[in-house]
Design a protein around this motif. Structure first.
Motif, PDB file in Angstrom:
ATOM      1  N   LEU A 113     -14.921 -10.441  22.390  1.00 21.73           N
ATOM      2  CA  LEU A 113     -14.789  -9.748  23.657  1.00 21.73           C
ATOM      3  C   LEU A 113     -13.426 -10.097  24.234  1.00 21.73           C
ATOM      4  CD1 LEU A 113     -16.028  -8.128  26.056  1.00 21.73           C
ATOM      5  CD2 LEU A 113     -16.872 -10.322  26.921  1.00 21.73           C
ATOM      6  N   ALA A 114     -12.695  -9.097  24.681  1.00 18.97           N
ATOM      7  CA  ALA A 114     -11.381  -9.322  25.296  1.00 18.97           C
ATOM      8  C   ALA A 114     -11.420  -8.766  26.710  1.00 18.97           C
ATOM      9  CB  ALA A 114     -10.286  -8.636  24.480  1.00 18.97           C
ATOM     10  N   LEU A 115     -11.029  -9.603  27.682  1.00 26.07           N
ATOM     11  CA  LEU A 115     -11.082  -9.239  29.092  1.00 26.07           C
ATOM     12  C   LEU A 115      -9.732  -9.438  29.755  1.00 26.07           C
ATOM     13  CD1 LEU A 115     -14.329 -11.228  29.988  1.00 26.07           C
ATOM     14  CD2 LEU A 115     -14.158  -8.750  29.709  1.00 26.07           C
ATOM     15  N   SER A 116      -9.361  -8.499  30.602  1.00 33.40           N
ATOM     16  CA  SER A 116      -8.177  -8.681  31.434  1.00 33.40           C
ATOM     17  C   SER A 116      -8.482  -9.781  32.439  1.00 33.40           C
ATOM     18  CB  SER A 116      -7.857  -7.386  32.175  1.00 33.40           C
ATOM     19  OG  SER A 116      -6.870  -7.619  33.167  1.00 33.40           O
ATOM     20  N   SER A 117      -7.501 -10.590  32.745  1.00 31.55           N
ATOM     21  CA  SER A 117      -7.691 -11.651  33.743  1.00 31.55           C
ATOM     22  C   SER A 117      -7.456 -11.131  35.156  1.00 31.55           C
ATOM     23  CB  SER A 117      -6.742 -12.819  33.459  1.00 31.55           C
ATOM     24  OG  SER A 117      -5.401 -12.416  33.660  1.00 31.55           O
ATOM     25  N   GLU A 118      -7.165  -9.829  35.299  1.00 34.70           N
ATOM     26  CA  GLU A 118      -6.875  -9.272  36.616  1.00 34.70           C
ATOM     27  C   GLU A 118      -8.149  -9.024  37.417  1.00 34.70           C
ATOM     28  OE1 GLU A 118      -4.673  -5.498  38.793  1.00 34.70           O
ATOM     29  OE2 GLU A 118      -5.105  -5.379  36.666  1.00 34.70           O
ATOM     30  N   CYS A 119      -8.257  -9.678  38.560  1.00 36.14           N
ATOM     31  CA  CYS A 119      -9.345  -9.412  39.501  1.00 36.14           C
ATOM     32  C   CYS A 119      -9.017  -8.102  40.214  1.00 36.14           C
ATOM     33  CB  CYS A 119      -9.474 -10.560  40.506  1.00 36.14           C
ATOM     34  SG  CYS A 119     -10.735 -10.275  41.764  1.00 36.14           S
ATOM     35  N   ASN A 120      -9.980  -7.194  40.277  1.00 34.30           N
ATOM     36  CA  ASN A 120      -9.697  -5.883  40.869  1.00 34.30           C
ATOM     37  C   ASN A 120      -9.648  -5.909  42.389  1.00 34.30           C
ATOM     38  OD1 ASN A 120     -12.430  -5.222  41.972  1.00 34.30           O
ATOM     39  ND2 ASN A 120     -12.991  -5.306  39.826  1.00 34.30           N
ATOM     40  N   HIS A 121      -9.871  -7.033  42.999  1.00 28.35           N
ATOM     41  CA  HIS A 121      -9.813  -7.098  44.459  1.00 28.35           C
ATOM     42  C   HIS A 121      -8.365  -7.105  44.951  1.00 28.35           C
ATOM     43  CE1 HIS A 121      -9.647  -9.513  48.278  1.00 28.35           C
ATOM     44  NE2 HIS A 121     -10.290  -8.431  48.651  1.00 28.35           N
ATOM     45  N   ALA A 122      -7.571  -8.063  44.465  1.00 24.53           N
ATOM     46  CA  ALA A 122      -6.190  -8.168  44.945  1.00 24.53           C
ATOM     47  C   ALA A 122      -5.212  -8.454  43.820  1.00 24.53           C
ATOM     48  CB  ALA A 122      -6.087  -9.252  46.019  1.00 24.53           C
ATOM     49  N   PHE A 127     -15.744 -16.937  35.049  1.00 16.02           N
ATOM     50  CA  PHE A 127     -14.399 -16.874  35.606  1.00 16.02           C
ATOM     51  C   PHE A 127     -14.472 -16.843  37.129  1.00 16.02           C
ATOM     52  CE2 PHE A 127     -14.445 -14.695  31.515  1.00 16.02           C
ATOM     53  CZ  PHE A 127     -13.461 -15.396  30.830  1.00 16.02           C
ATOM     54  N   LYS A 128     -13.421 -17.380  37.759  1.00 20.09           N
ATOM     55  CA  LYS A 128     -13.359 -17.397  39.215  1.00 20.09           C
ATOM     56  C   LYS A 128     -11.955 -16.990  39.643  1.00 20.09           C
ATOM     57  CE  LYS A 128     -14.035 -20.278  43.264  1.00 20.09           C
ATOM     58  NZ  LYS A 128     -14.443 -21.572  43.789  1.00 20.09           N
ATOM     59  N   CYS A 129     -11.896 -16.163  40.667  1.00 12.75           N
ATOM     60  CA  CYS A 129     -10.612 -15.754  41.220  1.00 12.75           C
ATOM     61  C   CYS A 129     -10.173 -16.789  42.254  1.00 12.75           C
ATOM     62  CB  CYS A 129     -10.724 -14.371  41.855  1.00 12.75           C
ATOM     63  SG  CYS A 129      -9.150 -13.810  42.528  1.00 12.75           S
ATOM     64  N   PRO A 130      -9.002 -17.376  42.074  1.00 10.48           N
ATOM     65  CA  PRO A 130      -8.551 -18.410  43.005  1.00 10.48           C
ATOM     66  C   PRO A 130      -8.111 -17.861  44.362  1.00 10.48           C
ATOM     67  CG  PRO A 130      -6.827 -17.948  41.417  1.00 10.48           C
ATOM     68  CD  PRO A 130      -8.033 -17.147  41.000  1.00 10.48           C
ATOM     69  N   CYS A 131      -7.903 -16.556  44.461  1.00 13.18           N
ATOM     70  CA  CYS A 131      -7.399 -15.987  45.716  1.00 13.18           C
ATOM     71  C   CYS A 131      -8.478 -15.819  46.773  1.00 13.18           C
ATOM     72  CB  CYS A 131      -6.724 -14.648  45.447  1.00 13.18           C
ATOM     73  SG  CYS A 131      -5.252 -14.803  44.416  1.00 13.18           S
ATOM     74  N   HIS A 132      -9.613 -15.234  46.397  1.00 18.96           N
ATOM     75  CA  HIS A 132     -10.634 -14.931  47.397  1.00 18.96           C
ATOM     76  C   HIS A 132     -12.044 -15.298  46.948  1.00 18.96           C
ATOM     77  CE1 HIS A 132      -7.226 -12.206  48.356  1.00 18.96           C
ATOM     78  NE2 HIS A 132      -7.404 -12.805  49.508  1.00 18.96           N
ATOM     79  N   PRO A 173     -15.263 -10.802  46.821  1.00 19.91           N
ATOM     80  CA  PRO A 173     -15.052  -9.430  47.257  1.00 19.91           C
ATOM     81  C   PRO A 173     -14.662  -8.428  46.166  1.00 19.91           C
ATOM     82  CG  PRO A 173     -13.147 -10.726  47.865  1.00 19.91           C
ATOM     83  CD  PRO A 173     -14.158 -11.668  47.262  1.00 19.91           C
ATOM     84  N   ALA A 174     -14.461  -8.858  44.929  1.00 23.50           N
ATOM     85  CA  ALA A 174     -14.182  -7.882  43.868  1.00 23.50           C
ATOM     86  C   ALA A 174     -15.321  -6.872  43.834  1.00 23.50           C
ATOM     87  CB  ALA A 174     -14.049  -8.577  42.511  1.00 23.50           C
ATOM     88  N   THR A 175     -15.011  -5.640  43.498  1.00 24.78           N
ATOM     89  CA  THR A 175     -16.017  -4.582  43.518  1.00 24.78           C
ATOM     90  C   THR A 175     -16.476  -4.166  42.125  1.00 24.78           C
ATOM     91  OG1 THR A 175     -14.273  -2.911  43.587  1.00 24.78           O
ATOM     92  CG2 THR A 175     -15.170  -3.658  45.699  1.00 24.78           C
ATOM     93  N   LYS A 176     -15.766  -4.614  41.093  1.00 28.55           N
ATOM     94  CA  LYS A 176     -16.086  -4.191  39.734  1.00 28.55           C
ATOM     95  C   LYS A 176     -16.009  -5.371  38.781  1.00 28.55           C
ATOM     96  CE  LYS A 176     -14.284   0.412  40.452  1.00 28.55           C
ATOM     97  NZ  LYS A 176     -13.379   1.448  40.009  1.00 28.55           N
ATOM     98  N   ASP A 177     -16.539  -5.161  37.582  1.00 27.01           N
ATOM     99  CA  ASP A 177     -16.440  -6.139  36.508  1.00 27.01           C
ATOM    100  C   ASP A 177     -14.990  -6.238  36.038  1.00 27.01           C
ATOM    101  OD1 ASP A 177     -19.214  -6.190  36.701  1.00 27.01           O
ATOM    102  OD2 ASP A 177     -19.517  -4.922  34.929  1.00 27.01           O
ATOM    103  N   LEU A 178     -14.683  -7.309  35.301  1.00 24.64           N
ATOM    104  CA  LEU A 178     -13.363  -7.420  34.687  1.00 24.64           C
ATOM    105  C   LEU A 178     -13.215  -6.323  33.635  1.00 24.64           C
ATOM    106  CD1 LEU A 178     -13.095 -11.294  34.157  1.00 24.64           C
ATOM    107  CD2 LEU A 178     -12.041  -9.914  35.969  1.00 24.64           C
ATOM    108  N   LEU A 179     -12.013  -5.829  33.483  1.00 29.72           N
ATOM    109  CA  LEU A 179     -11.725  -4.786  32.499  1.00 29.72           C
ATOM    110  C   LEU A 179     -11.835  -5.373  31.094  1.00 29.72           C
ATOM    111  CD1 LEU A 179     -10.662  -1.899  31.904  1.00 29.72           C
ATOM    112  CD2 LEU A 179      -8.359  -2.860  32.030  1.00 29.72           C
ATOM    113  N   ALA A 180     -12.645  -4.729  30.247  1.00 31.18           N
ATOM    114  CA  ALA A 180     -12.813  -5.155  28.860  1.00 31.18           C
ATOM    115  C   ALA A 180     -12.035  -4.222  27.940  1.00 31.18           C
ATOM    116  CB  ALA A 180     -14.285  -5.155  28.478  1.00 31.18           C
TER     117      ALA A 180
END
Length: 153
Positions: free
Chosen positions: A90-99, A111-116, A130-137
Motif C-alpha cells: 500500500l502506498a499513501l501520500s503523506s499529505e493531510c487534506n486539511h492544510a 499516522f498523525k498530522c502535526p499541524c491540527h 479536521p481532515a475530511t478525507k482519507d489519505l490518498l492511496a
C-alpha cells in the motif's frame, strides 16, 4: 493615512500600498480559476514512481513501513509504503487534506498530522479530523524486487 504608513496588526512590515497590491493579486488569481491547497483533493502522481525494494529494508517483512522522500519520488510530498502481505503493498501520500501538512507515523497505530491533530489508520482511513478525507492511496504493481507506484491514482 498615506500609502506608505504601516498598517496595524500582524502585517507589521506591510504598508497600505503593499496590502492593496497583495489583495489585488489574490483577487486576480481567484478570477482566473487558480486552485489553492487545503481542505481539498490532494494531487496524484504525475508519473510512475519505481522503487527498488532492496533500497527500503523495512519492506523486507510483512508489516514493514518505509518512508519514500520526495527527493526519491519526484512527488511533492513524502510517500508512505506499507507491506501488507507477501506481494501486497500500500502506498499513501503523506499529505493531510486539511492544510497540506505532512503526516507522521504515530507509533504502530497509524499516522498523525502535526499541524491540527488529524489521525489516520495504517491503511490511510481518517479516524479524527479536521481532515475530511482519507489519505490518498496510489495503485501499486510488484515485479520481482521492483515496486511501481502508478501515476494518475
Amino acid at each position: 493615512m498615506s500609502s506608505d504608513e504601516k498598517l496595524p496588526g500582524k502585517c507589521l512590515a506591510c504598508n497600505r500600498r503593499q496590502a492593496i497590491k497583495l489583495g489585488a493579486m489574490g483577487a486576480a488569481g481567484l478570477a482566473m480559476g487558480a486552485t489553492f491547497t487545503g481542505c481539498g483533493d490532494p494531487a496524484g502522481l504525475e508519473q510512475d514512481v519505481v522503487l527498488t525494494l532492496t533500497d527500503y529494508p523495512a519492506l523486507g517483512e510483512v508489516g514493514g513501513i518505509a518512508n519514500v522522500p520526495s527527493s526519491a519520488s519526484g512527488f511533492e510530498f513524502e510517500i508512505w509504503v506499507i507491506r501488507q502481505g507477501e506481494e501486497d503493498y500500500l502506498a499513501l501520500s503523506s499529505e493531510c487534506n486539511h492544510a497540506s501538512c505532512e503526516v507522521d507515523l504515530d507509533g504502530s497505530n497509524g499516522f498523525k498530522c502535526p499541524c491540527h491533530g488529524s489521525k489516520f489508520e495504517l491503511d490511510g482511513t481518517k479516524t479524527k479530523g479536521p481532515a475530511t478525507k482519507d489519505l490518498l492511496a496510489f495503485d501499486t504493481q510488484l515485479d520481482g524486487e521492483t515496486l511501481t507506484l502508478k501515476a494518475g491514482a
